[in-house]
Design an enzyme around this catalytic site. Sequence first.
Site, mmCIF file in Angstrom:
data_model
loop_
_atom_site.group_PDB
_atom_site.id
_atom_site.type_symbol
_atom_site.label_atom_id
_atom_site.label_comp_id
_atom_site.label_asym_id
_atom_site.label_seq_id
_atom_site.Cartn_x
_atom_site.Cartn_y
_atom_site.Cartn_z
ATOM 1 N N ILE A 74 33.964 -24.795 42.505
ATOM 2 C CA ILE A 74 34.870 -25.738 42.737
ATOM 3 C C ILE A 74 34.538 -26.564 44.756
ATOM 4 O O ILE A 74 34.836 -27.728 44.305
ATOM 5 C CB ILE A 74 35.921 -24.679 42.783
ATOM 6 C CG1 ILE A 74 35.692 -24.386 41.700
ATOM 7 C CG2 ILE A 74 37.056 -26.419 42.770
ATOM 8 C CD1 ILE A 74 36.198 -24.811 40.100
ATOM 9 N N GLY A 75 34.331 -26.203 45.370
ATOM 10 C CA GLY A 75 33.987 -26.917 46.615
ATOM 11 C C GLY A 75 35.383 -27.359 47.486
ATOM 12 O O GLY A 75 34.919 -28.267 48.089
ATOM 13 N N LEU A 76 36.313 -26.658 47.246
ATOM 14 C CA LEU A 76 37.456 -26.465 47.810
ATOM 15 C C LEU A 76 38.483 -27.868 47.420
ATOM 16 O O LEU A 76 38.882 -28.235 48.470
ATOM 17 C CB LEU A 76 37.405 -26.149 49.327
ATOM 18 C CG LEU A 76 36.294 -25.368 49.636
ATOM 19 C CD1 LEU A 76 36.757 -25.300 51.336
ATOM 20 C CD2 LEU A 76 37.093 -23.759 49.842
ATOM 21 N N ASN A 102 45.903 -19.853 51.933
ATOM 22 C CA ASN A 102 44.551 -19.761 52.322
ATOM 23 C C ASN A 102 44.195 -21.030 52.949
ATOM 24 O O ASN A 102 44.518 -22.605 52.181
ATOM 25 C CB ASN A 102 43.844 -19.404 50.685
ATOM 26 C CG ASN A 102 42.264 -19.672 51.401
ATOM 27 O OD1 ASN A 102 41.705 -20.464 51.575
ATOM 28 N ND2 ASN A 102 42.404 -18.107 51.067
ATOM 29 N N CYS A 133 33.680 -18.964 52.140
ATOM 30 C CA CYS A 133 33.660 -19.992 50.822
ATOM 31 C C CYS A 133 32.010 -20.108 50.606
ATOM 32 O O CYS A 133 31.803 -20.691 51.894
ATOM 33 C CB CYS A 133 34.052 -20.873 50.117
ATOM 34 S SG CYS A 133 33.678 -22.796 49.322
ATOM 35 N N GLY A 252 36.960 -8.875 40.927
ATOM 36 C CA GLY A 252 36.702 -8.562 38.966
ATOM 37 C C GLY A 252 38.216 -7.669 38.799
ATOM 38 O O GLY A 252 37.994 -7.096 37.927
ATOM 39 N N THR A 274 39.812 -14.142 38.759
ATOM 40 C CA THR A 274 39.305 -14.837 37.342
ATOM 41 C C THR A 274 39.699 -14.441 36.178
ATOM 42 O O THR A 274 40.156 -14.481 34.825
ATOM 43 C CB THR A 274 38.053 -13.762 37.242
ATOM 44 O OG1 THR A 274 37.454 -14.979 38.301
ATOM 45 C CG2 THR A 274 36.968 -14.536 36.227
HETATM 46 C C1 LIG Z 1 38.072 -20.615 40.622
HETATM 47 C C2 LIG Z 1 38.081 -19.952 41.598
HETATM 48 C C3 LIG Z 1 38.124 -21.076 42.465
HETATM 49 C C4 LIG Z 1 38.597 -19.886 43.748
HETATM 50 N N1 LIG Z 1 38.933 -21.228 44.975
HETATM 51 C C5 LIG Z 1 38.852 -20.656 46.344
HETATM 52 C C6 LIG Z 1 39.540 -20.690 47.305
HETATM 53 O O1 LIG Z 1 40.132 -21.992 46.785
HETATM 54 N N2 LIG Z 1 40.189 -19.927 48.379
HETATM 55 C C7 LIG Z 1 39.021 -18.777 48.497
HETATM 56 O O2 LIG Z 1 40.053 -17.995 49.431
HETATM 57 N N3 LIG Z 1 38.672 -17.666 47.203
HETATM 58 C C8 LIG Z 1 38.695 -19.099 46.481
HETATM 59 N N4 LIG Z 1 38.177 -18.228 44.939
HETATM 60 C C9 LIG Z 1 37.902 -17.237 45.207
HETATM 61 C C10 LIG Z 1 39.011 -15.855 44.750
HETATM 62 O O3 LIG Z 1 40.319 -15.519 45.515
HETATM 63 C C11 LIG Z 1 38.394 -14.125 44.811
HETATM 64 O O4 LIG Z 1 37.645 -13.952 45.786
HETATM 65 C C12 LIG Z 1 37.005 -13.774 43.782
HETATM 66 O O5 LIG Z 1 37.423 -14.853 42.737
HETATM 67 C C13 LIG Z 1 36.952 -12.348 43.606
HETATM 68 O O6 LIG Z 1 37.671 -12.390 42.634
HETATM 69 P P1 LIG Z 1 38.005 -12.226 41.486
HETATM 70 O O7 LIG Z 1 37.016 -11.039 40.913
HETATM 71 O O8 LIG Z 1 39.868 -11.395 40.952
HETATM 72 O O9 LIG Z 1 38.367 -13.574 40.751
HETATM 73 C C14 LIG Z 1 38.332 -18.939 44.082
HETATM 74 C C15 LIG Z 1 38.050 -17.826 42.599
HETATM 75 C C16 LIG Z 1 37.272 -18.662 41.634
HETATM 76 C C17 LIG Z 1 37.250 -17.952 40.205
#
Ligand SMILES: Cc1cc2nc3c(=O)[nH]c(=O)nc-3n(C[C@H](O)[C@H](O)[C@H](O)COP(=O)(O)O)c2cc1C
Length: 297
Positions: A74-76, A102, A133, A252, A274
């Site tokens: 996504i790139g923030l 965040n 990130c 996860g 996710t």
């Molecule tokens: C679509 C998407 C966008 C994310 N955007 C951010 C973000 O803006 N800032 C951040 O610290 N982590 C971001 N993450 C990471 C998640 O917060 C998390 O650390 C990571 O996905 C692992 O957890 P999960 O497996 O439950 O998704 C993003 C993850 C996903 C899938």
Amino acid sequence: MTEEVDISVDFAGLKLANPVFTASGTCGYGDELADFVDINSLGGFITKSITAKPRKGNPTPRIVETDSGMLNAIGLANIGLESFIAEKLPILGQFSGAVFVNVAGEDIDEYVAVTERLATEEAIAGFELNISCPNVAKGGISFGTEPTEAARITAAVKKAAGGKVLMVKLSPAVTDISAIARAAVEAGADAISLVNTFTAMVIDIESSQPVLANRTGGLSGPAIKPIAVYLVNKVYNEVAKDCGVPIMGLGGIRTASDAIEFIIAGASAVAVGTANFGYKEILRPQEYKCKRIDRFG
Ligand SMILES: Cc1cc2nc3c(=O)[nH]c(=O)nc-3n(C[C@H](O)[C@H](O)[C@H](O)COP(=O)(O)O)c2cc1C
């Protein structure tokens, strides 16, 4: 009749009804979730990363599903600090759980400026410092891979946080995650969250090109869970246990049993990312006939 069980927790001095948070970037700023879940049933909410100015993020495609997970680049992308304060914070202010914002940036000054501007907002319980990130050219993970850099940015943001809880979010893409955690804690972090995503790639074998326009993205979802559990346990044993700094475990988590695994490993709270997208979990073995293999340069 089901028995009421008290699952309230103390997290870095915050009393939470339960240990479950949303993971940053997967639930926007809260209002997007309203049709699907009562966010007041959660212990806390972590916003999408906020930067000083709005960001469009990376070109598309920037999401692709994988077996047991997904890749994102996504790139923030975010609405920027001022729109966040004007449009989203009033809504988050009505939430009964703990709101963590965040914070991300291209350099330390940006992280500090965003934190300082939000430090007096009553609706905010704490900050999550995104130094992990993998999907941006400047800032992002660069502060999260070197203990001295992690300490420098943590100390600067801690000063700006005005007494609110500062949680530092770690990248799994390092040789020794405990060294980064230790540096953050020694520089003033009140909590540690781990993990962010793992840099990965999916290739379209018809075009012999990576699927994501950014070429790489961060892998998340159940595919990373056992590694995330291991890393939480490592940081707990090597850093957090002795100094009493709590860990937010994520990576996860889909079910209560997943969350309990993280808590057994050493987490005091957990975040779900996710799984909120309801991705398809089944393997779909498409019958690809690969005509040729081209390396992309
Ligand atoms: C679509 C998407 C966008 C994310 N955007 C951010 C973000 O803006 N800032 C951040 O610290 N982590 C971001 N993450 C990471 C998640 O917060 C998390 O650390 C990571 O996905 C692992 O957890 P999960 O497996 O439950 O998704 C993003 C993850 C996903 C899938």
